[in-house]
Design a protein around this motif. Structure first.
Motif, mmCIF file in Angstrom:
data_model
loop_
_atom_site.group_PDB
_atom_site.id
_atom_site.type_symbol
_atom_site.label_atom_id
_atom_site.label_comp_id
_atom_site.label_asym_id
_atom_site.label_seq_id
_atom_site.Cartn_x
_atom_site.Cartn_y
_atom_site.Cartn_z
ATOM 1 N N ALA A 224 0.817 -1.213 0.000
ATOM 2 C CA ALA A 224 0.000 0.000 0.000
ATOM 3 C C ALA A 224 0.853 1.267 0.000
ATOM 4 O O ALA A 224 0.490 2.268 -0.621
ATOM 5 N N LEU A 225 2.014 1.240 0.681
ATOM 6 C CA LEU A 225 2.835 2.444 0.837
ATOM 7 C C LEU A 225 4.067 2.456 -0.050
ATOM 8 O O LEU A 225 4.575 3.534 -0.377
ATOM 9 N N TYR A 226 4.552 1.282 -0.426
ATOM 10 C CA TYR A 226 5.812 1.207 -1.185
ATOM 11 C C TYR A 226 5.821 -0.074 -2.010
ATOM 12 O O TYR A 226 5.115 -1.035 -1.688
ATOM 13 N N PRO A 227 6.597 -0.096 -3.075
ATOM 14 C CA PRO A 227 6.652 -1.299 -3.907
ATOM 15 C C PRO A 227 7.235 -2.486 -3.143
ATOM 16 O O PRO A 227 8.070 -2.325 -2.244
ATOM 17 N N VAL A 228 6.801 -3.668 -3.518
ATOM 18 C CA VAL A 228 7.280 -4.888 -2.872
ATOM 19 C C VAL A 228 8.779 -5.050 -3.066
ATOM 20 O O VAL A 228 9.481 -5.571 -2.189
ATOM 21 N N ALA A 229 9.324 -4.576 -4.200
ATOM 22 C CA ALA A 229 10.750 -4.747 -4.491
ATOM 23 C C ALA A 229 11.631 -4.043 -3.469
ATOM 24 O O ALA A 229 12.809 -4.410 -3.305
ATOM 25 N N LEU A 230 11.115 -3.030 -2.767
ATOM 26 C CA LEU A 230 11.907 -2.311 -1.771
ATOM 27 C C LEU A 230 11.956 -3.030 -0.431
ATOM 28 O O LEU A 230 12.750 -2.653 0.434
ATOM 29 N N MET A 231 11.132 -4.032 -0.233
ATOM 30 C CA MET A 231 11.042 -4.704 1.058
ATOM 31 C C MET A 231 12.175 -5.709 1.222
ATOM 32 O O MET A 231 12.685 -6.249 0.240
ATOM 33 N N PRO A 232 12.558 -5.976 2.473
ATOM 34 C CA PRO A 232 13.482 -7.099 2.716
ATOM 35 C C PRO A 232 12.790 -8.412 2.364
ATOM 36 O O PRO A 232 11.561 -8.488 2.272
ATOM 37 N N GLY A 233 13.582 -9.462 2.182
ATOM 38 C CA GLY A 233 13.047 -10.733 1.717
ATOM 39 C C GLY A 233 11.925 -11.281 2.578
ATOM 40 O O GLY A 233 10.904 -11.762 2.068
#
Length: 289
Positions: A224-233
């Motif tokens: 909702a707030l940021y792309p999934v690619a920016l998240m840790p694994g």
């Protein structure tokens, strides 16, 4: 002494249940019994209508819940659009954020829906509903989709605020219909999740505590707030298991025209709603004891 009633003569209207022209007489022929699943759609619609009638008496909830999404868009969205700190593939951040806030506001309405069913239990209303012929699945489904309609009203408010702020949203009727379906399915799942938790914990205080504990992790553990690619694994794995992510993905694709996976999104939301209805229905009897 009164005489014993005379049995109808063979071949008479009373004996056959047929009118003189050979057609069934509706006054003499009892209606054919229907099973619970045959009347399920009508019962679901009736329960949904009963839930929505409450809005006629108190619309305060809709007004107060519009404040939070407005603040997210006005403050968080405008600020991060200027900072350009989150890469969104050329889409202005406030545009990227708007579908996520629609999903968030819908979830926040639904996630505490179990409090209402606990209140109905305490008031004796739930026991009266359970002794009617209405299947338990119909009771839960009616409440779940009533939550979806409330969330849909909230989504209209958020879309209106986003339009005022200049967010480039689509006004294609078919796409807006798809938005409505995604909002209702997602809200139905979270309402059923709340009612399932209510059937386990049985008290409002415990439900409030658990609801507050899981709401923000569900929100921040989605796209909702940021792309999934920016998240840790590990957070990416959480996001892929989070129905809110699929709801946001569908809303973002429909409203902004960004790349989406609508078939997968709707499949996950439908299965999640069905699983939620099944789980909440199975625990409804425990809640009413």
């Amino acid at each position: 002494m009164s005489e014993a009633p005379v049995a109808p003569r063979p071949g008479s209207v009373e004996a056959t249940g047929l009118a003189p022209d050979g057609r069934p007489d509706p006054l003499l022929t009892p209606p054919r019994a229907r099973t619970g699943w045959q009347v399920l759609p009508a019962r679901v619609a009736a329960m949904c209508a009963v839930e929505l009638q409450k809005l006629r008496h108190d619309r305060t909830e809709l007004y107060t819940r519009a404040v939070q999404p407005a603040l997210w868009l006005l403050i968080f969205g405008e600020t991060f659009t200027r900072l350009k700190a989150i890469p969104t593939g050329g889409t202005p951040y406030i545009d990227y954020l708007a579908p996520g806030i629609i999903a968030q506001s819908a979830m926040f309405i639904a996630i505490f829906y179990g409090i209402q069913i606990i209140w109905e239990r305490d008031a004796g209303i739930l026991t009266k509903l359970l002794v009617t012929p209405t299947p338990r699945a119909a009771l839960i489904t009616g409440k779940a989709f009533a939550s979806g309609v409330k969330a849909l009203i909230q989504a209209v408010v958020v879309i209106a605020i986003a339009a005022v702020l200049g967010v480039a949203l689509t006004w294609n009727p078919l796409r807006l219909l798809g938005v409505a379906v995604a909002v209702i399915l997602g809200s139905a799942f979270f309402a059923c999740l709340s009612m399932t938790i209510a059937g386990i914990v049985l008290t409002r205080d415990r439900l409030m505590g658990i609801g507050q504990a899981i709401t923000m992790p569900l929100f921040f553990g989605s796209n909702a707030l940021y792309p999934v690619a920016l998240m840790p694994g590990w957070l990416q794995a959480v996001s892929k298991a989070n129905p809110l992510s699929y709801q946001v993905d569908a809303l973002r694709g429909l409203l902004l025209g960004t790349p989406d996976h609508l078939a997968l999104d709707y499949a996950v939301l439908t299965l999640a709603a069905a699983a939620g209805i099944t789980a909440a229905s199975s625990l409804l009897g425990r809640l009413a004891r």
